[in-house]
Motif scaffolding. Structure first.
Motif, PDB file in Angstrom:
ATOM      1  N   ALA A 200     100.515  88.492 -58.861  1.00  0.00           N
ATOM      2  CA  ALA A 200     101.119  88.754 -57.690  1.00  0.00           C
ATOM      3  C   ALA A 200     102.316  88.389 -57.045  1.00  0.00           C
ATOM      4  O   ALA A 200     102.981  89.208 -56.182  1.00  0.00           O
ATOM      5  CB  ALA A 200      99.721  88.176 -56.619  1.00  0.00           C
ATOM      6  N   VAL A 201     103.050  87.370 -57.688  1.00  0.00           N
ATOM      7  CA  VAL A 201     104.318  86.806 -57.151  1.00  0.00           C
ATOM      8  C   VAL A 201     105.298  88.068 -57.762  1.00  0.00           C
ATOM      9  O   VAL A 201     106.152  88.324 -56.835  1.00  0.00           O
ATOM     10  CB  VAL A 201     104.569  85.611 -57.533  1.00  0.00           C
ATOM     11  CG1 VAL A 201     106.046  85.283 -57.348  1.00  0.00           C
ATOM     12  CG2 VAL A 201     103.859  84.600 -56.802  1.00  0.00           C
ATOM     13  N   LEU A 202     105.020  88.493 -58.981  1.00  0.00           N
ATOM     14  CA  LEU A 202     105.897  89.455 -59.425  1.00  0.00           C
ATOM     15  C   LEU A 202     105.761  90.670 -58.660  1.00  0.00           C
ATOM     16  O   LEU A 202     106.725  91.493 -58.541  1.00  0.00           O
ATOM     17  CB  LEU A 202     105.524  89.747 -61.012  1.00  0.00           C
ATOM     18  CG  LEU A 202     105.988  88.557 -62.049  1.00  0.00           C
ATOM     19  CD1 LEU A 202     105.306  89.033 -63.417  1.00  0.00           C
ATOM     20  CD2 LEU A 202     107.310  88.602 -62.320  1.00  0.00           C
ATOM     21  N   GLN A 203     104.803  91.004 -58.343  1.00  0.00           N
ATOM     22  CA  GLN A 203     104.422  92.321 -57.480  1.00  0.00           C
ATOM     23  C   GLN A 203     105.092  92.285 -56.260  1.00  0.00           C
ATOM     24  O   GLN A 203     105.388  93.163 -55.518  1.00  0.00           O
ATOM     25  CB  GLN A 203     102.830  92.638 -57.474  1.00  0.00           C
ATOM     26  CG  GLN A 203     102.318  93.102 -58.715  1.00  0.00           C
ATOM     27  CD  GLN A 203     100.788  93.332 -58.700  1.00  0.00           C
ATOM     28  OE1 GLN A 203     100.188  92.825 -57.638  1.00  0.00           O
ATOM     29  NE2 GLN A 203     100.462  93.759 -59.559  1.00  0.00           N
ATOM     30  N   ALA A 204     105.261  90.904 -55.765  1.00  0.00           N
ATOM     31  CA  ALA A 204     106.043  90.703 -54.454  1.00  0.00           C
ATOM     32  C   ALA A 204     107.399  90.595 -54.665  1.00  0.00           C
ATOM     33  O   ALA A 204     108.018  90.795 -53.552  1.00  0.00           O
ATOM     34  CB  ALA A 204     105.645  89.295 -53.884  1.00  0.00           C
ATOM     35  N   GLY A 205     107.964  90.904 -55.764  1.00  0.00           N
ATOM     36  CA  GLY A 205     109.307  91.191 -56.024  1.00  0.00           C
ATOM     37  C   GLY A 205     110.071  90.048 -56.783  1.00  0.00           C
ATOM     38  O   GLY A 205     111.208  90.216 -57.035  1.00  0.00           O
ATOM     39  N   ALA A 206     109.344  88.960 -57.286  1.00  0.00           N
ATOM     40  CA  ALA A 206     109.928  88.010 -58.019  1.00  0.00           C
ATOM     41  C   ALA A 206     110.571  88.295 -59.351  1.00  0.00           C
ATOM     42  O   ALA A 206     109.779  88.920 -59.865  1.00  0.00           O
ATOM     43  CB  ALA A 206     109.161  86.741 -57.751  1.00  0.00           C
ATOM     44  N   ALA A 207     111.593  87.731 -59.561  1.00  0.00           N
ATOM     45  CA  ALA A 207     112.168  88.095 -61.006  1.00  0.00           C
ATOM     46  C   ALA A 207     111.329  87.174 -62.046  1.00  0.00           C
ATOM     47  O   ALA A 207     110.918  85.750 -61.646  1.00  0.00           O
ATOM     48  CB  ALA A 207     113.440  87.537 -61.140  1.00  0.00           C
TER      49      ALA A 207
END
Length: 126
Positions: A21-28
């Motif tokens: 979910a955090v990756l999908q939010a744009g985190a590297a």
């Protein structure tokens, strides 16, 4: 999104779900770290600070309450933001976390979109 995130949960499945979910939010990917209890989380933060900690409350070794208590005692860690991602529903326990400076709360089980929205909100409010 160039924010450092530490996911703290004793469940490998929930850590993986939160990571996605955090990756999908744009985190590297290289900006996301994980810990399976509060003790590991403190060690990880002392090694390299995070901008936000996504924290479960009910964990073995060191729970989320103990983690936050220790974090706020350490002047180097005190400013690190914490958001609860937990099954905890006891309002007194949640109010205790609010009194300790925890501003955001997401109840498990959660939909990935809810966690993405939480992360976006946290980073939008910095």
């Amino acid at each position: 999104m160039n924010y450092r995130i530490l996911i703290v949960d004793d469940s490998p499945l929930l850590r993986a779900t939160a990571r996605r979910a955090v990756l999908q939010a744009g985190a590297a990917p290289n900006q996301i770290r994980e810990a399976c209890n509060g003790q590991e989380a403190l060690a990880a933060l002392r090694e390299e600070l995070a901008d936000i900690v996504l924290l479960d409350l009910n964990m073995p070794v060191m729970d989320g309450f103990q983690f936050v208590e220790e974090k706020i005692k350490d002047p180097n860690l005190a400013a690190v933001r914490v958001a609860l991602v937990t099954t905890e529903g006891n309002q007194k326990r949640l109010a205790r976390m609010t009194a300790m400076g925890v501003e955001h709360y997401l109840r498990k089980p959660f939909e990935p979109e809810e966690l993405r929205a939480l992360v976006a909100d946290l980073f939008g409010s910095q």
